[in-house]
Enzyme design. Structure first.
Site, PDB file in Angstrom:
ATOM      1  N   SER A  51       0.441  -0.761   0.009  1.00 40.95           N
ATOM      2  CA  SER A  51       0.325   0.283  -0.229  1.00 40.95           C
ATOM      3  C   SER A  51       0.620   0.894   0.029  1.00 40.95           C
ATOM      4  O   SER A  51       0.451   2.738   0.233  1.00 40.95           O
ATOM      5  CB  SER A  51      -1.131  -0.102   0.931  1.00 40.95           C
ATOM      6  OG  SER A  51      -0.038  -0.198   2.006  1.00 40.95           O
ATOM      7  N   TYR A  65      -9.178  -5.904  13.802  1.00 39.85           N
ATOM      8  CA  TYR A  65      -8.727  -5.689  11.643  1.00 39.85           C
ATOM      9  C   TYR A  65      -8.661  -6.734  11.608  1.00 39.85           C
ATOM     10  O   TYR A  65      -8.386  -8.334  11.504  1.00 39.85           O
ATOM     11  CB  TYR A  65      -6.970  -5.185  12.595  1.00 39.85           C
ATOM     12  CG  TYR A  65      -6.574  -4.600  11.358  1.00 39.85           C
ATOM     13  CD1 TYR A  65      -6.483  -3.716  10.808  1.00 39.85           C
ATOM     14  CD2 TYR A  65      -5.840  -6.060  10.718  1.00 39.85           C
ATOM     15  CE1 TYR A  65      -5.502  -3.294   9.429  1.00 39.85           C
ATOM     16  CE2 TYR A  65      -5.182  -5.680   9.189  1.00 39.85           C
ATOM     17  CZ  TYR A  65      -5.496  -3.979   8.761  1.00 39.85           C
ATOM     18  OH  TYR A  65      -4.224  -3.978   7.502  1.00 39.85           O
ATOM     19  N   SER A 118     -15.125  25.156 -28.592  1.00 42.38           N
ATOM     20  CA  SER A 118     -14.652  23.715 -29.184  1.00 42.38           C
ATOM     21  C   SER A 118     -13.777  23.369 -30.390  1.00 42.38           C
ATOM     22  O   SER A 118     -13.396  24.343 -31.124  1.00 42.38           O
ATOM     23  CB  SER A 118     -16.109  23.159 -30.040  1.00 42.38           C
ATOM     24  OG  SER A 118     -16.347  21.857 -31.058  1.00 42.38           O
ATOM     25  N   LYS A 178     -18.601  28.085 -29.725  1.00 41.22           N
ATOM     26  CA  LYS A 178     -19.058  27.405 -28.297  1.00 41.22           C
ATOM     27  C   LYS A 178     -17.771  28.029 -27.696  1.00 41.22           C
ATOM     28  O   LYS A 178     -17.059  27.360 -27.994  1.00 41.22           O
ATOM     29  CB  LYS A 178     -19.227  25.597 -28.703  1.00 41.22           C
ATOM     30  CG  LYS A 178     -19.715  25.110 -29.601  1.00 41.22           C
ATOM     31  CD  LYS A 178     -21.256  25.189 -29.609  1.00 41.22           C
ATOM     32  CE  LYS A 178     -21.594  24.000 -27.881  1.00 41.22           C
ATOM     33  NZ  LYS A 178     -20.818  22.818 -27.648  1.00 41.22           N
ATOM     34  N   GLN A 181      -6.821  -1.868   4.564  1.00 43.64           N
ATOM     35  CA  GLN A 181      -6.413  -1.786   4.171  1.00 43.64           C
ATOM     36  C   GLN A 181      -6.887  -1.091   2.212  1.00 43.64           C
ATOM     37  O   GLN A 181      -6.406   0.541   2.353  1.00 43.64           O
ATOM     38  CB  GLN A 181      -5.078  -2.326   3.476  1.00 43.64           C
ATOM     39  CG  GLN A 181      -4.029  -1.465   2.511  1.00 43.64           C
ATOM     40  CD  GLN A 181      -2.442  -2.461   2.580  1.00 43.64           C
ATOM     41  OE1 GLN A 181      -1.860  -2.747   3.244  1.00 43.64           O
ATOM     42  NE2 GLN A 181      -3.000  -3.131   1.786  1.00 43.64           N
ATOM     43  N   ASN A 213      -1.925  -1.383  14.006  1.00 38.45           N
ATOM     44  CA  ASN A 213      -3.077  -2.026  13.424  1.00 38.45           C
ATOM     45  C   ASN A 213      -3.862  -0.310  14.361  1.00 38.45           C
ATOM     46  O   ASN A 213      -5.161   0.649  13.470  1.00 38.45           O
ATOM     47  CB  ASN A 213      -4.460  -3.259  14.781  1.00 38.45           C
ATOM     48  CG  ASN A 213      -3.824  -4.333  13.522  1.00 38.45           C
ATOM     49  OD1 ASN A 213      -3.850  -4.116  12.326  1.00 38.45           O
ATOM     50  ND2 ASN A 213      -4.177  -5.414  13.898  1.00 38.45           N
ATOM     51  N   HIS A 222     -40.287  21.737 -10.264  1.00 42.18           N
ATOM     52  CA  HIS A 222     -40.188  20.783 -11.482  1.00 42.18           C
ATOM     53  C   HIS A 222     -39.890  21.414 -12.370  1.00 42.18           C
ATOM     54  O   HIS A 222     -40.428  21.174 -14.079  1.00 42.18           O
ATOM     55  CB  HIS A 222     -41.959  20.838 -11.806  1.00 42.18           C
ATOM     56  CG  HIS A 222     -42.707  20.553 -10.737  1.00 42.18           C
ATOM     57  ND1 HIS A 222     -42.994  19.332 -10.062  1.00 42.18           N
ATOM     58  CD2 HIS A 222     -43.146  20.626  -9.839  1.00 42.18           C
ATOM     59  CE1 HIS A 222     -43.678  18.710  -9.232  1.00 42.18           C
ATOM     60  NE2 HIS A 222     -43.828  19.652  -8.866  1.00 42.18           N
TER      61      HIS A 222
HETATM   62  N1  ARG Z   1      -1.232  -1.179   6.214  1.00 41.25           N
HETATM   63  C1  ARG Z   1      -1.947  -2.115   6.978  1.00 41.25           C
HETATM   64  C2  ARG Z   1      -3.488  -1.296   6.429  1.00 41.25           C
HETATM   65  O1  ARG Z   1      -3.150   0.032   5.508  1.00 41.25           O
HETATM   66  C3  ARG Z   1      -1.620  -1.021   7.887  1.00 41.25           C
HETATM   67  C4  ARG Z   1      -1.683  -2.422   9.234  1.00 41.25           C
HETATM   68  C5  ARG Z   1      -1.638  -3.745   8.873  1.00 41.25           C
HETATM   69  N2  ARG Z   1      -1.838  -4.545   9.997  1.00 41.25           N
HETATM   70  C6  ARG Z   1      -1.278  -5.988   9.761  1.00 41.25           C
HETATM   71  N3  ARG Z   1      -2.420  -6.358  10.649  1.00 41.25           N
HETATM   72  N4  ARG Z   1      -1.209  -6.819   8.797  1.00 41.25           N
HETATM   73  O2  ARG Z   1      -4.309  -1.597   6.986  1.00 41.25           O
END
Ligand code: ARG
Length: 467
Positions: free
Chosen positions: A31, A325, A285, A291, A330, A118, A164
């Site tokens: 990510s 979690y 345009s 336009k 993510q 988390n 309307h």
């Molecule tokens: N990249 C993860 C997210 O955005 C961070 C948390 C990851 N936690 C885990 N237990 N894998 O959620």
């Protein structure tokens, strides 16, 4: 299947693994390409966490200094664009922590005590959203100021009000503008409220059950500008209500912008010709030289689709999730980031467009002269002469039909003609049949009479601190 060579040990969590992660898995699950946006908050959170750990004997003072300096150096490199983000380290949290350990050694490896990604990720996300609430509040205030400036400028000028999409009753242009002021003021209140609810620190909930290490959650919360700490570690670990609430509030803003855009598109047509959008905000345009297209309102209207889509994404994301979690979470960031970018840019450019907007007051006033727009006023006139409203409605309906047949408007009828529909109609009827008389008679709270609209403009100016 390709595997990365480093084996389990290169990962911060690699201890129990004997094989490296598949390259395809690293690519699929990373990510960092979007959560790098959270670096500032991640670093601020880590510094506050480290300071608290030092106060409670989990880090020495020397270790704290090394960690703080290391984090500052990382922050600087990120800001200068020279920090190397590594995809195999997944996310912003691991990238920063690993880099810290590489710089300062074992002290860096102590930073994650009493913390999990988390609670860390939700901390970063909340701090980010808190800033976004503040910046959206500023943008909402800015657009509100433009509406109030325009309302003041066009006080006393009239236009048709529609239901309307049919001409309904004459109103002040300022009244129509202040309708948007109200909508964006509510959006502002929602942002203030959203910020209040989300501003509780999750840090210290650790993975989901809390921690046995001697920590002080409240100390960290205070240091990071939170109003307090969350109450339940399991709720905290899996909670994304705040992200949904924020995106929902943003969706409302974008819907308001979209409705306004629709009106601007209509009003700038040759058919309406109510407004002139500055050339700076239009495009031409490639084939039709004559336009001038209202692309900006069209794009804002179009972009409401992606904001609504993001809200749906988030809602669907949490729908079937068990506590606490889950990695699904993510997926919460990209829709929120896209919403922030879209709504912020839309608000800013719309405010700029409005500042440069010209109303064709002559054309708008002219449009109130046709369509028997004071018919309701005639019915009200009859009510004041003791005619039951339903009967009055039918009398005026017949008068309107007569006008349509004759090709004229209600004020064009002679008193004798009007009295033919009801004997109670006297000479004084012409006062209520004029557009000005109609508008200024609507003195009920929230109505369009000049006096009421003047008061509304002043109240808005006071709220916004406009002299
Ligand atoms: N990249 C993860 C997210 O955005 C961070 C948390 C990851 N936690 C885990 N237990 N894998 O959620």
């Amino acid at each position: 299947m390709t595997e990365t060579k480093q084996g389990g040990s290169a990962k911060m969590w690699g201890g129990r693994f004997s094989e490296g992660t598949a390259a395809s898995v690293e690519a699929f699950s990373a990510s960092i390409h979007y959560d790098a946006r959270l670096y500032k908050y991640d670093i601020a959170g880590s510094k506050a966490h480290a300071a608290m750990l030092a106060d409670h004997g989990i880090l020495t003072r020397e270790e704290l200094v090394a960690i703080t300096d290391g984090l500052s150096a990382i922050e600087k490199e990120i800001e200068q664009g020279i920090f190397t983000f590594r995809r195999e380290l997944e996310d912003i949290h691991m990238n920063i922590e690993k880099s810290l350990v590489e710089r300062i050694g074992p002290a860096g490896a102590k930073l994650h005590s009493a913390r999990s990604r988390n609670d860390q990720v939700t901390l970063d996300f909340k701090m980010y959203l808190r800033d976004q609430c503040d910046s959206l509040i500023d943008l909402l205030d800015a657009i509100c100021r433009v509406f109030v400036m325009l309302a003041r400028k066009y006080l006393g000028h009239v236009m048709p009000g529609y239901t309307h999409m049919q001409r309904a009753q004459p109103v002040q242009i300022a009244h129509h503008l202040l309708a948007y002021y109200e909508m964006f003021s509510r959006d502002r209140e929602r942002m203030v409220d959203c910020r209040k609810r989300l501003n509780l620190s999750p840090l210290g909930c650790a993975a989901m059950a809390g921690t046995g290490l001697p920590i002080d959650r409240e100390q960290v919360a205070r240091a990071l500008g939170f109003d307090g700490v969350t109450a339940n570690s399991m709720d905290t670990s899996g909670d994304r209500d705040y992200a949904i609430e924020f995106t929902s509030d943003c969706t409302m803003i974008q819907l308001h912008l979209s409705r306004l855009s629709e009106e601007l598109v209509l009003w700038s047509t040759q058919e309406f010709n109510f407004v002139n959008i500055s050339d700076k905000f239009c495009t031409g345009s490639s084939i039709m030289p004559q336009k001038k297209n209202p692309d900006i309102p069209e794009l804002i209207r179009g972009k409401s689709g992606r904001v609504v889509g993001s809200l749906m994404t988030l809602i669907t994301l949490v729908k079937g999730l068990p506590l606490t979690y889950n990695r699904d979470l993510q997926e919460d960031k990209e829709p929120v980031f896209d919403t922030v970018d879209t709504v912020s840019a839309s608000l800013a450019i719309m405010a700029e467009l409005l500042e440069n907007l010209r109303f064709n007051t002559g054309r708008m006033a002219e449009a109130t002269q046709t369509g028997c727009m004071t018919a309701t006023d005639l019915a009200d006139y009859l009510v004041l002469k003791n005619v039951p409203f339903r009967e009055a409605h039918s009398i005026v309906g017949r008068a309107v039909a007569y006008c349509l047949e004759k090709g004229c408007e209600l004020p064009d009828l002679t008193q004798a003609e009007l009295a033919g529909f009801s004997p109670v109609i006297g000479k004084d009827v012409y006062e209520v049949l004029s557009v000005e008389g109609s508008v200024n008679s609507r003195i009920s709270i929230g109505g369009t009479a000049l006096q009421r609209v003047q008061e509304a403009v002043s109240a808005a100016e006071t709220r916004l601190g406009i002299a």
